[in-house]
Design a protein around this motif. Structure first.
Motif, PDB file in Angstrom:
ATOM      1  N   PHE A  71      93.567  71.418  31.050  1.00  0.00           N
ATOM      2  CA  PHE A  71      92.241  71.528  30.560  1.00  0.00           C
ATOM      3  C   PHE A  71      91.535  73.069  31.100  1.00  0.00           C
ATOM      4  O   PHE A  71      91.408  72.938  32.326  1.00  0.00           O
TER       5      PHE A  71
ATOM      6  N   ILE B  37      88.778  62.800  27.291  1.00  0.00           N
ATOM      7  CA  ILE B  37      89.529  62.084  28.464  1.00  0.00           C
ATOM      8  C   ILE B  37      88.964  60.886  28.773  1.00  0.00           C
ATOM      9  O   ILE B  37      87.468  60.871  28.334  1.00  0.00           O
ATOM     10  N   ARG B  38      89.786  59.797  28.707  1.00  0.00           N
ATOM     11  CA  ARG B  38      88.994  58.453  28.996  1.00  0.00           C
ATOM     12  C   ARG B  38      88.493  58.308  30.532  1.00  0.00           C
ATOM     13  O   ARG B  38      89.315  58.781  31.419  1.00  0.00           O
TER      14      ARG B  38
ATOM     15  N   TRP C   5      84.505  66.324  28.182  1.00  0.00           N
ATOM     16  CA  TRP C   5      85.321  65.883  27.703  1.00  0.00           C
ATOM     17  C   TRP C   5      85.247  64.215  27.563  1.00  0.00           C
ATOM     18  O   TRP C   5      85.955  63.429  26.716  1.00  0.00           O
ATOM     19  N   LEU C   6      84.629  63.790  28.889  1.00  0.00           N
ATOM     20  CA  LEU C   6      84.307  62.157  28.851  1.00  0.00           C
ATOM     21  C   LEU C   6      83.483  61.853  27.757  1.00  0.00           C
ATOM     22  O   LEU C   6      83.645  60.749  27.156  1.00  0.00           O
TER      23      LEU C   6
ATOM     24  N   LYS D 215      98.265  67.003  30.891  1.00  0.00           N
ATOM     25  CA  LYS D 215      97.342  67.805  29.969  1.00  0.00           C
ATOM     26  C   LYS D 215      96.507  68.859  30.932  1.00  0.00           C
ATOM     27  O   LYS D 215      96.077  68.498  32.153  1.00  0.00           O
TER      28      LYS D 215
ATOM     29  N   ILE E 285      91.877  69.648  35.212  1.00  0.00           N
ATOM     30  CA  ILE E 285      90.872  70.440  34.740  1.00  0.00           C
ATOM     31  C   ILE E 285      90.507  71.639  35.556  1.00  0.00           C
ATOM     32  O   ILE E 285      90.365  71.409  37.000  1.00  0.00           O
TER      33      ILE E 285
ATOM     34  N   THR F 128      92.219  61.807  36.454  1.00  0.00           N
ATOM     35  CA  THR F 128      91.925  63.165  36.270  1.00  0.00           C
ATOM     36  C   THR F 128      91.551  64.097  37.445  1.00  0.00           C
ATOM     37  O   THR F 128      90.767  63.403  38.200  1.00  0.00           O
TER      38      THR F 128
ATOM     39  N   GLY G 158      96.355  69.702  26.238  1.00  0.00           N
ATOM     40  CA  GLY G 158      94.836  69.859  26.774  1.00  0.00           C
ATOM     41  C   GLY G 158      93.836  70.401  25.933  1.00  0.00           C
ATOM     42  O   GLY G 158      94.111  70.510  24.676  1.00  0.00           O
TER      43      GLY G 158
ATOM     44  N   LEU H  27      84.624  68.500  32.710  1.00  0.00           N
ATOM     45  CA  LEU H  27      84.836  67.044  32.651  1.00  0.00           C
ATOM     46  C   LEU H  27      83.709  66.244  32.100  1.00  0.00           C
ATOM     47  O   LEU H  27      84.187  65.236  31.218  1.00  0.00           O
TER      48      LEU H  27
ATOM     49  N   GLU I 261      91.642  57.294  32.975  1.00  0.00           N
ATOM     50  CA  GLU I 261      92.745  58.333  32.849  1.00  0.00           C
ATOM     51  C   GLU I 261      92.463  58.975  34.448  1.00  0.00           C
ATOM     52  O   GLU I 261      91.454  59.190  34.735  1.00  0.00           O
TER      53      GLU I 261
END
Length: 164
Positions: free
Chosen positions: A34, A132-133, A126-127, A32, A2, A138, A88, A123, A136
């Motif tokens: 972002f 985004i899990r 996206w969470l 990915k 990111i 990141t 992404g 972030l 993951e």
């Protein structure tokens, strides 16, 4: 990965670097990518949302993340292609989200400028959306020190100067 997104050099650098690593067998898949823009100046995000690569007109207003306030990024099409190729996304974050992320990073001991706090705000978005899990790996690229804008950061975080 990111990163803050203005003109797109961070996104394009990540794309080219990881592409080289992939071609040389150093990694097995492209991460990915972002990109995060301030909602007050988000032409890449608007183009991303349109599903195409043709620049979409946007209204631009001042942002605390002045380092990514690029109203007409010259490599917009390349940036959008790179993000799509990596699977992404591009987000736009509000001024409140940027300031909130700035404070959260400061509480963690990371003194950054508002421009890169935008990436941390992305972030969070996206969470929350599941893009985004939490499990993951990141990486959030924090591109600039808070020393660049200490007075402004103090105002944003409503910090009172200390007297001796």
């Amino acid at each position: 990965m990111i990163t803050p997104l203005g003109y797109g050099s961070n996104v394009l650098g990540l794309d080219r670097g990881f592409d080289e690593l992939l071609r040389n067998g150093e990694i097995t898949r492209m991460p990915k990518i972002f990109g995060v823009q301030a909602a007050n100046c988000a032409p890449c995000h608007a183009t991303w949302q349109s599903g195409g690569e043709t620049p979409v007109p946007v209204t631009v207003t001042p942002t605390v993340a002045e380092g990514i306030a690029s109203s007409q990024p010259t490599r917009l099409r390349e940036v959008v292609r790179a993000v799509r190729r990596s699977a992404g996304a591009i987000a736009a974050v509000s001024e409140d989200e940027i300031v909130s992320a700035l404070g959260a990073l400061a509480r963690m001991g990371l003194y950054v400028e508002p421009t890169c706090a935008a990436a941390a705000a992305g972030l969070t978005q996206w969470l929350a959306s599941g893009a985004i899990r939490p499990d993951e790996t990141t990486v959030v690229v924090l591109t600039g020190s808070g020393l660049k804008s200490s007075e402004r950061i103090g105002q944003l975080l409503k910090l009172q100067p200390r007297t001796m």
